[in-house]
Design an enzyme around this catalytic site. Structure first.
Site, PDB file in Angstrom:
ATOM      1  N   CYS A 190       5.713   0.060   7.903  1.00 57.54           N
ATOM      2  CA  CYS A 190       5.383   1.191   7.042  1.00 57.54           C
ATOM      3  C   CYS A 190       6.603   1.540   6.202  1.00 57.54           C
ATOM      4  CB  CYS A 190       4.978   2.378   7.920  1.00 57.54           C
ATOM      5  SG  CYS A 190       4.586   3.873   7.001  1.00 57.54           S
ATOM      6  N   LEU A 191       6.380   1.827   4.935  1.00 56.10           N
ATOM      7  CA  LEU A 191       7.483   2.208   4.045  1.00 56.10           C
ATOM      8  C   LEU A 191       8.166   3.488   4.521  1.00 56.10           C
ATOM      9  CD1 LEU A 191       5.855   1.467   0.553  1.00 56.10           C
ATOM     10  CD2 LEU A 191       7.513   0.065   1.815  1.00 56.10           C
TER      11      LEU A 191
ATOM     12  N   GLY B 210       0.842  -1.184   0.000  1.00 54.52           N
ATOM     13  CA  GLY B 210       0.000   0.000   0.000  1.00 54.52           C
ATOM     14  C   GLY B 210       0.878   1.233   0.000  1.00 54.52           C
TER      15      GLY B 210
ATOM     16  N   HIS C  77      -4.586   1.685   7.289  1.00 52.59           N
ATOM     17  CA  HIS C  77      -3.231   2.235   7.311  1.00 52.59           C
ATOM     18  C   HIS C  77      -3.092   3.380   6.306  1.00 52.59           C
ATOM     19  CE1 HIS C  77       1.242   1.599   7.892  1.00 52.59           C
ATOM     20  NE2 HIS C  77       1.240   2.270   6.763  1.00 52.59           N
ATOM     21  N   GLU C  78      -3.542   3.147   5.065  1.00 55.24           N
ATOM     22  CA  GLU C  78      -3.385   4.177   4.021  1.00 55.24           C
ATOM     23  C   GLU C  78      -4.315   5.362   4.267  1.00 55.24           C
ATOM     24  OE1 GLU C  78      -0.714   3.859   2.445  1.00 55.24           O
ATOM     25  OE2 GLU C  78      -0.474   1.743   2.882  1.00 55.24           O
TER      26      GLU C  78
ATOM     27  N   GLN D 115       3.174   9.724   1.191  1.00 55.97           N
ATOM     28  CA  GLN D 115       4.434   9.001   1.378  1.00 55.97           C
ATOM     29  C   GLN D 115       5.437   9.266   0.261  1.00 55.97           C
ATOM     30  OE1 GLN D 115       2.332   5.090   2.305  1.00 55.97           O
ATOM     31  NE2 GLN D 115       4.235   4.958   3.486  1.00 55.97           N
TER      32      GLN D 115
ATOM     33  N   HIS E   6      -2.745   7.533   6.791  1.00 58.37           N
ATOM     34  CA  HIS E   6      -1.714   8.390   6.185  1.00 58.37           C
ATOM     35  C   HIS E   6      -2.338   9.654   5.610  1.00 58.37           C
ATOM     36  CE1 HIS E   6       2.204   6.555   6.404  1.00 58.37           C
ATOM     37  NE2 HIS E   6       1.772   5.389   5.941  1.00 58.37           N
TER      38      HIS E   6
END
Length: 185
Positions: free
Chosen positions: A107-108, A60, A149-150, A65, A153
């Site tokens: 998380c990236l 994702g 999660h997204e 991000q 963000h």
């Protein structure tokens, strides 16, 4: 959601792999702006977001991000195995949640860190596709986690806001140390 019919880009499409913005960048802690323009530029950004997500080995990715403060997220929990499962979420809102599920999450934007996070087991999101058409999509387990999660963000929250203050402070201290050593850019 139906398989993406929007992916009819010409083979001359020059993919742009965006670098992932790391924790500490203010763009990650601000709510993103709503998308109002649904055009070829948006479609190119979405295509580039999928390419950037795959390059970073994620399932994702939110536009914040990659440093773009727009309410756009892409998800593929199959990581390229089933293209029909690719999800594009523009202006997403969580409209229903059910149950609880605790699992390790990463998380990236916070590479190398993983923590157990409790999230809803089933999540329904209402969003627009790349053409601006509204739809609802329900996901369970990993997909539910990715939807939450997204969307977090895009609301300026990271998964560490869902863990204990003690663990969160420990991560923040480790990141500060990495920044000081020049290893967190």
């Amino acid at each position: 959601m139906q398989p993406s019919t929007m992916d009819h880009r010409p083979s001359t499409h020059a993919s742009m792999i965006y670098p992932i913005v790391k924790y500490g960048d203010p763009v990650l802690e601000r709510p993103a702006a709503a998308v109002t323009q649904f055009d070829g530029e948006l479609q190119k950004l979405i295509d580039d977001m999928f390419d950037s997500m795959y390059a970073a080995h994620g399932v994702g990715l939110a536009a914040t991000q990659i440093g773009i403060s727009k309410r756009i997220a892409v998800i593929d929990v199959t990581f390229k195995e089933d293209p029909s499962k690719k999800l594009v979420l523009v202006n997403p809102e969580i409209i229903k949640t059910e149950g609880r599920h605790t699992q390790q999450e990463g998380c990236l934007s916070l590479p190398e860190f993983r923590e157990n996070v409790t999230r809803p087991k089933v999540v329904t999101v209402r969003a627009q596709d790349a053409k601006g058409k509204w739809f609802e999509h329900t996901g369970e387990d990993l997909l539910a986690r990715a939807l939450m999660h997204e969307t977090d963000h895009l609301n300026g929250k990271l998964y560490i806001s869902h863990i204990s203050a003690l663990k969160r402070d420990l991560i923040k201290r480790k990141v500060k140390k990495l920044v000081k050593q020049g290893e967190w850019k």
